[in-house]
Write a protein that holds these residues in place. Structure first.
Motif, PDB file in Angstrom:
ATOM      1  N   GLN A  84     -37.886 -88.343 -31.065  1.00 46.33           N
ATOM      2  CA  GLN A  84     -36.987 -88.476 -32.215  1.00 46.33           C
ATOM      3  C   GLN A  84     -36.126 -89.731 -32.107  1.00 46.33           C
ATOM      4  O   GLN A  84     -35.897 -90.435 -33.093  1.00 46.33           O
ATOM      5  CB  GLN A  84     -36.087 -87.242 -32.310  1.00 46.33           C
ATOM      6  N   MET A  85     -35.655 -90.029 -30.905  1.00 47.26           N
ATOM      7  CA  MET A  85     -34.836 -91.224 -30.705  1.00 47.26           C
ATOM      8  C   MET A  85     -35.634 -92.498 -30.988  1.00 47.26           C
ATOM      9  O   MET A  85     -35.120 -93.445 -31.585  1.00 47.26           O
ATOM     10  CB  MET A  85     -34.271 -91.239 -29.284  1.00 47.26           C
ATOM     11  N   VAL A  86     -36.877 -92.530 -30.555  1.00 44.46           N
ATOM     12  CA  VAL A  86     -37.731 -93.690 -30.827  1.00 44.46           C
ATOM     13  C   VAL A  86     -37.989 -93.810 -32.326  1.00 44.46           C
ATOM     14  O   VAL A  86     -37.925 -94.906 -32.909  1.00 44.46           O
ATOM     15  CB  VAL A  86     -39.049 -93.581 -30.042  1.00 44.46           C
ATOM     16  N   TYR A  87     -38.241 -92.677 -32.961  1.00 47.30           N
ATOM     17  CA  TYR A  87     -38.545 -92.661 -34.396  1.00 47.30           C
ATOM     18  C   TYR A  87     -37.342 -93.138 -35.215  1.00 47.30           C
ATOM     19  O   TYR A  87     -37.493 -93.851 -36.214  1.00 47.30           O
ATOM     20  CB  TYR A  87     -38.948 -91.254 -34.808  1.00 47.30           C
ATOM     21  N   ASP A  88     -36.132 -92.763 -34.804  1.00 48.94           N
ATOM     22  CA  ASP A  88     -34.918 -93.103 -35.550  1.00 48.94           C
ATOM     23  C   ASP A  88     -34.320 -94.446 -35.170  1.00 48.94           C
ATOM     24  O   ASP A  88     -33.357 -94.885 -35.808  1.00 48.94           O
ATOM     25  CB  ASP A  88     -33.845 -92.027 -35.329  1.00 48.94           C
ATOM     26  N   LEU A 147     -30.914 -89.219 -22.844  1.00 49.96           N
ATOM     27  CA  LEU A 147     -31.664 -88.717 -23.995  1.00 49.96           C
ATOM     28  C   LEU A 147     -30.798 -87.801 -24.859  1.00 49.96           C
ATOM     29  O   LEU A 147     -31.234 -86.755 -25.320  1.00 49.96           O
ATOM     30  CB  LEU A 147     -32.924 -87.980 -23.526  1.00 49.96           C
ATOM     31  N   SER A 148     -29.583 -88.208 -25.084  1.00 45.25           N
ATOM     32  CA  SER A 148     -28.681 -87.550 -26.029  1.00 45.25           C
ATOM     33  C   SER A 148     -28.427 -88.577 -27.127  1.00 45.25           C
ATOM     34  O   SER A 148     -27.701 -89.560 -26.908  1.00 45.25           O
ATOM     35  CB  SER A 148     -27.378 -87.145 -25.336  1.00 45.25           C
ATOM     36  N   PRO A 149     -29.035 -88.407 -28.292  1.00 46.12           N
ATOM     37  CA  PRO A 149     -29.135 -89.506 -29.265  1.00 46.12           C
ATOM     38  C   PRO A 149     -27.817 -90.191 -29.602  1.00 46.12           C
ATOM     39  O   PRO A 149     -27.725 -91.426 -29.553  1.00 46.12           O
ATOM     40  CB  PRO A 149     -29.743 -88.819 -30.494  1.00 46.12           C
ATOM     41  N   ARG A 150     -26.803 -89.427 -29.949  1.00 45.55           N
ATOM     42  CA  ARG A 150     -25.546 -90.063 -30.355  1.00 45.55           C
ATOM     43  C   ARG A 150     -24.870 -90.756 -29.172  1.00 45.55           C
ATOM     44  O   ARG A 150     -24.285 -91.833 -29.332  1.00 45.55           O
ATOM     45  CB  ARG A 150     -24.615 -89.034 -30.988  1.00 45.55           C
ATOM     46  N   ILE A 151     -24.938 -90.152 -28.019  1.00 43.56           N
ATOM     47  CA  ILE A 151     -24.343 -90.766 -26.830  1.00 43.56           C
ATOM     48  C   ILE A 151     -25.028 -92.090 -26.517  1.00 43.56           C
ATOM     49  O   ILE A 151     -24.368 -93.100 -26.235  1.00 43.56           O
ATOM     50  CB  ILE A 151     -24.433 -89.805 -25.636  1.00 43.56           C
ATOM     51  N   HIS A 155     -27.262 -92.776 -33.849  1.00 45.55           N
ATOM     52  CA  HIS A 155     -25.867 -92.344 -34.014  1.00 45.55           C
ATOM     53  C   HIS A 155     -25.670 -91.406 -35.201  1.00 45.55           C
ATOM     54  O   HIS A 155     -24.578 -90.862 -35.375  1.00 45.55           O
ATOM     55  CB  HIS A 155     -24.951 -93.561 -34.157  1.00 45.55           C
ATOM     56  N   VAL A 156     -26.704 -91.223 -36.033  1.00 47.02           N
ATOM     57  CA  VAL A 156     -26.594 -90.266 -37.136  1.00 47.02           C
ATOM     58  C   VAL A 156     -27.522 -89.069 -36.914  1.00 47.02           C
ATOM     59  O   VAL A 156     -27.915 -88.387 -37.864  1.00 47.02           O
ATOM     60  CB  VAL A 156     -26.888 -90.938 -38.498  1.00 47.02           C
ATOM     61  N   TYR A 157     -27.856 -88.812 -35.660  1.00 52.23           N
ATOM     62  CA  TYR A 157     -28.736 -87.696 -35.323  1.00 52.23           C
ATOM     63  C   TYR A 157     -28.077 -86.348 -35.616  1.00 52.23           C
ATOM     64  O   TYR A 157     -26.900 -86.131 -35.333  1.00 52.23           O
ATOM     65  CB  TYR A 157     -29.094 -87.764 -33.839  1.00 52.23           C
ATOM     66  N   PHE A 158     -28.852 -85.445 -36.210  1.00 48.83           N
ATOM     67  CA  PHE A 158     -28.494 -84.032 -36.341  1.00 48.83           C
ATOM     68  C   PHE A 158     -29.661 -83.217 -35.806  1.00 48.83           C
ATOM     69  O   PHE A 158     -30.828 -83.610 -35.957  1.00 48.83           O
ATOM     70  CB  PHE A 158     -28.243 -83.649 -37.799  1.00 48.83           C
ATOM     71  N   ASN A 159     -29.365 -82.076 -35.186  1.00 46.86           N
ATOM     72  CA  ASN A 159     -30.462 -81.252 -34.672  1.00 46.86           C
ATOM     73  C   ASN A 159     -31.100 -80.440 -35.792  1.00 46.86           C
ATOM     74  O   ASN A 159     -30.655 -80.481 -36.952  1.00 46.86           O
ATOM     75  CB  ASN A 159     -29.988 -80.380 -33.508  1.00 46.86           C
ATOM     76  N   ALA A 160     -32.130 -79.684 -35.448  1.00 45.80           N
ATOM     77  CA  ALA A 160     -32.946 -78.988 -36.446  1.00 45.80           C
ATOM     78  C   ALA A 160     -32.197 -77.876 -37.167  1.00 45.80           C
ATOM     79  O   ALA A 160     -32.698 -77.341 -38.169  1.00 45.80           O
ATOM     80  CB  ALA A 160     -34.200 -78.419 -35.777  1.00 45.80           C
ATOM     81  N   TYR A 210     -31.315 -98.912 -58.435  1.00 43.80           N
ATOM     82  CA  TYR A 210     -32.134-100.087 -58.147  1.00 43.80           C
ATOM     83  C   TYR A 210     -31.966-100.510 -56.689  1.00 43.80           C
ATOM     84  O   TYR A 210     -31.338-101.536 -56.386  1.00 43.80           O
ATOM     85  CB  TYR A 210     -31.750-101.223 -59.093  1.00 43.80           C
ATOM     86  N   PRO A 211     -32.497 -99.737 -55.765  1.00 45.94           N
ATOM     87  CA  PRO A 211     -32.344-100.077 -54.346  1.00 45.94           C
ATOM     88  C   PRO A 211     -33.234-101.251 -53.940  1.00 45.94           C
ATOM     89  O   PRO A 211     -34.395-101.333 -54.348  1.00 45.94           O
ATOM     90  CB  PRO A 211     -32.764 -98.801 -53.624  1.00 45.94           C
ATOM     91  N   ALA A 212     -32.665-102.135 -53.152  1.00 43.50           N
ATOM     92  CA  ALA A 212     -33.459-103.188 -52.514  1.00 43.50           C
ATOM     93  C   ALA A 212     -33.837-102.771 -51.101  1.00 43.50           C
ATOM     94  O   ALA A 212     -34.963-103.004 -50.649  1.00 43.50           O
ATOM     95  CB  ALA A 212     -32.664-104.501 -52.481  1.00 43.50           C
ATOM     96  N   VAL A 213     -32.887-102.116 -50.403  1.00 46.84           N
ATOM     97  CA  VAL A 213     -33.126-101.582 -49.067  1.00 46.84           C
ATOM     98  C   VAL A 213     -32.346-100.274 -48.952  1.00 46.84           C
ATOM     99  O   VAL A 213     -31.179-100.210 -49.343  1.00 46.84           O
ATOM    100  CB  VAL A 213     -32.649-102.546 -47.955  1.00 46.84           C
ATOM    101  N   GLU A 214     -32.997 -99.241 -48.442  1.00 49.13           N
ATOM    102  CA  GLU A 214     -32.307 -97.990 -48.107  1.00 49.13           C
ATOM    103  C   GLU A 214     -32.782 -97.539 -46.737  1.00 49.13           C
ATOM    104  O   GLU A 214     -33.998 -97.475 -46.494  1.00 49.13           O
ATOM    105  CB  GLU A 214     -32.571 -96.895 -49.141  1.00 49.13           C
ATOM    106  N   LEU A 215     -31.835 -97.250 -45.865  1.00 47.61           N
ATOM    107  CA  LEU A 215     -32.173 -96.767 -44.533  1.00 47.61           C
ATOM    108  C   LEU A 215     -32.117 -95.246 -44.531  1.00 47.61           C
ATOM    109  O   LEU A 215     -31.113 -94.653 -44.931  1.00 47.61           O
ATOM    110  CB  LEU A 215     -31.190 -97.327 -43.495  1.00 47.61           C
ATOM    111  N   ARG A 216     -33.190 -94.635 -44.044  1.00 50.77           N
ATOM    112  CA  ARG A 216     -33.293 -93.175 -44.039  1.00 50.77           C
ATOM    113  C   ARG A 216     -33.821 -92.669 -42.691  1.00 50.77           C
ATOM    114  O   ARG A 216     -34.947 -92.170 -42.604  1.00 50.77           O
ATOM    115  CB  ARG A 216     -34.205 -92.691 -45.157  1.00 50.77           C
ATOM    116  N   PRO A 217     -33.045 -92.783 -41.618  1.00 50.02           N
ATOM    117  CA  PRO A 217     -33.493 -92.198 -40.343  1.00 50.02           C
ATOM    118  C   PRO A 217     -33.661 -90.695 -40.484  1.00 50.02           C
ATOM    119  O   PRO A 217     -32.773 -89.997 -40.978  1.00 50.02           O
ATOM    120  CB  PRO A 217     -32.371 -92.569 -39.376  1.00 50.02           C
ATOM    121  N   SER A 218     -34.824 -90.205 -40.072  1.00 48.15           N
ATOM    122  CA  SER A 218     -35.181 -88.788 -40.205  1.00 48.15           C
ATOM    123  C   SER A 218     -35.069 -88.318 -41.644  1.00 48.15           C
ATOM    124  O   SER A 218     -34.845 -87.136 -41.917  1.00 48.15           O
ATOM    125  CB  SER A 218     -34.301 -87.914 -39.303  1.00 48.15           C
ATOM    126  N   GLY A 219     -35.219 -89.235 -42.606  1.00 49.92           N
ATOM    127  CA  GLY A 219     -35.182 -88.886 -44.017  1.00 49.92           C
ATOM    128  C   GLY A 219     -33.795 -88.779 -44.612  1.00 49.92           C
ATOM    129  O   GLY A 219     -33.661 -88.428 -45.791  1.00 49.92           O
TER     130      GLY A 219
END
Length: 537
Positions: free
Chosen positions: A401-405, A141-145, A410-415, A510-519
């Motif tokens: 958070q891992m499930v949500y992202d 449960l270490s997101p980037r790892i 691999h782009v996780y940052f803490n609070a 003019y985005p067709a797709v944008e990925l925004r994990p955790s915004g």
């Protein structure tokens, strides 16, 4: 300090579930920048090995020869294995299959490493059955790892074999025997065959045994015999899987170590909004990345564990020792194995890449210290049950958070990281792993029977496009010419694109797709057939 037998069912359940989860999600992760490069390394090595063994050369890379190859000094254990499996299954011309094969292999190796980490924690906490499982779960449960365990063909292969090598070291220190030394030498040879920074483990082995000889009276001849056998055995196990070393072994091995300490990568990295030259990053670069990408609750217990291990070492030093008992020796070794490589790259001013993936191999030792912190808290805090709840809550929040992202852990940052958009302050999806998810989303927008042409800024974009599942691959094709392309796909690694997308300049409006994990924006696909929005003067 003996190791008890495994409890009958819950470790098996844990590792069974972990394996099932990994196999369930493995296809969700995209292709990283280094996967094509590492695949070529293996193909060049296979050609060279076939030539030296007198076998018909497969000529996988006819334009390259290992002796003149820029990356000849890299160990090829993983690359050889992956390429041979690819050839065995006949997938050498199918990017979808040969990258998929590597992701399965990557995760299986990580799963195996988790098992050895569990065994490592059993050495340290033989009387507390749940400690090893909790520590192993923290590692998972270490997101980037966790995310890198699927697509990183270089740094995480080192993490796997470094972790196994650390286990064999601690097992040997706990129970000295020739058989344990043999397995430790084997693990050392395999670890050095992944990346040469694993050298820290044999150095630690020799230093601990040498220290014992210096302080023991009379002089310990047994340790001398162990060192004398361990080092040659490690080289013996290193060479077979390192074809470049088959000739002129010791000169080439020395050259490999020399190049490792003086490698030049003349590019830039981003941290806290600063563009830093990779050859001259500040001393806080690696510590900062660890602090901002590790869950905060984990950091709290890690600091406590580091303090406890250091305090135990200082107490031993007052008595002329480096450790006083078995647990003290294990803590001292893990403290050195965690902090030592970080200090080395700082003191040597080593070239550093995006983020801290190249030092992920120290993370299991940090988690080991985290569990030392848990034990210290239970022994010294007035209400030890509170810290159990705190750690449990931190693990639960991280899992959510891992499930949500998913699949962009691999782009996780803490609070602690807030404020201005992260893609103008940090390296985000610098390896382009998210392109796969973005292309799958775009393919769902394309009607059946129609095709869209994609312009890529970097080759990970093209690799992910070519390695899509067949049904999506029919709808999306690579296009090198701007005026013929329907869409631009980017992961914002160039300085200008970071600000263009922020300000919605030109086609970025003019985005067709944008990925925004955790915004946080990481990958974008933009429509090139819409008239560009003029840039303001």
């Amino acid at each position: 300090m003996s190791v008890p037998t495994f409890s009958p069912w819950y470790p098996r359940l844990f590792f069974g579930l972990l394996l099932l989860v990994g196999l369930w999600v493995v296809d969700d992760y995209g292709i990283s920048w280094d996967e094509a490069i590492q695949r070529r390394h293996g193909r060049v090595s296979i050609d060279y090995a076939a030539e030296k063994l007198g076998l018909p050369p497969p000529a996988l890379e006819p334009d390259w020869h290992l002796e003149d190859y820029q990356w000849a000094n890299y160990g090829m254990l993983y690359q050889l294995t992956a390429n041979l499996l690819e050839l065995q299954f006949g997938w050498q011309d199918d990017p979808y299959q040969y990258y998929r094969l590597r992701h399965y292999l990557n995760f299986f190796l990580f799963w195996l490493a988790c098992y050895f980490f569990y065994r490592t924690l059993r050495l340290r906490f033989p009387a507390r059955d749940w400690y090893p499982l909790v520590g192993t779960l923290v590692l998972v449960l270490s997101p980037r790892i966790f995310a890198h365990a699927f697509f990183n063909p270089k740094d995480h292969i080192l993490l796997v074999f470094y972790l196994i090598n650390v286990y064999t070291l601690l097992r040997f220190l706990d129970r000295r025997s020739w058989s344990n030394l043999f397995w430790h030498a084997l693990a050392t040879g395999l670890a050095l065959n992944t990346r040469l920074p694993a050298l820290i483990v044999p150095l630690t082995t020799v230093l601990i045994l040498s220290w014992e000889m210096l302080r023991e009276r009379p002089f310990s001849r047994q340790n001398l015999w162990w060192i004398g056998a361990y080092l040659p055995l490690s080289v013996v196990f290193l060479v077979p899987f390192f074809p470049y070393l088959w000739e002129d072994t010791f000169r080439r091995l020395w050259a490999a170590f020399s190049e490792m300490s003086d490698f030049a990568w003349e590019d830039y990295v981003w941290l806290f909004g600063q563009q830093l030259f990779a050859l001259d990053v500040p001393a806080y670069y690696i510590p900062a990345w660890i602090l901002i990408t590790t869950p905060i609750i984990y950091l709290l217990f890690l600091f406590v564990g580091g303090y406890a291990a250091l305090r135990r070492t200082v107490g031993a030093l007052k008595k002329g020792r480096l450790w006083q008992d078995g647990p003290g020796l294990l803590d001292f070794a893990q403290l050195g194995l965690a902090v030592g490589p970080i200090l080395v790259v700082i003191l040597l001013g080593s070239t550093l890449y995006n983020g801290w993936r190249h030092l992920h191999f120290v993370y299991p030792s940090l988690v080991f210290l985290l569990m030392v912190g848990v034990e210290y808290g239970r022994q010294h805090w007035a209400r030890p049950q509170v810290q159990s709840w705190v750690l449990g809550a931190g693990m639960a929040l991280t899992a959510v958070q891992m499930v949500y992202d998913h699949p962009h852990q691999h782009v996780y940052f803490n609070a602690a990281i807030q404020g201005e958009p992260l893609n103008v302050r940090f390296d985000m999806d610098y390896w382009g792993v998210g392109f796969r998810d973005a292309f799958l989303q775009l393919a769902r927008q394309v009607p059946e029977g129609e095709v869209r042409r994609i312009k890529c800024e970097t080759w990970p974009c093209k690799d992910n496009l070519l390695a899509l599942p067949p049904e999506a691959r029919k709808k999306l094709v690579w296009e090198d010419k701007w005026h013929l392309a329907d869409y631009l796909a980017t992961h914002f690694i160039w300085p200008g694109t970071r600000y263009y997308v922020r300000d919605r300049i030109d086609h970025y409006a003019y985005p067709a797709v944008e990925l925004r994990p955790s915004g946080n924006l990481t990958i974008g696909i933009y429509n090139l057939k819409v008239p560009a929005k003029p840039q303001e003067e």
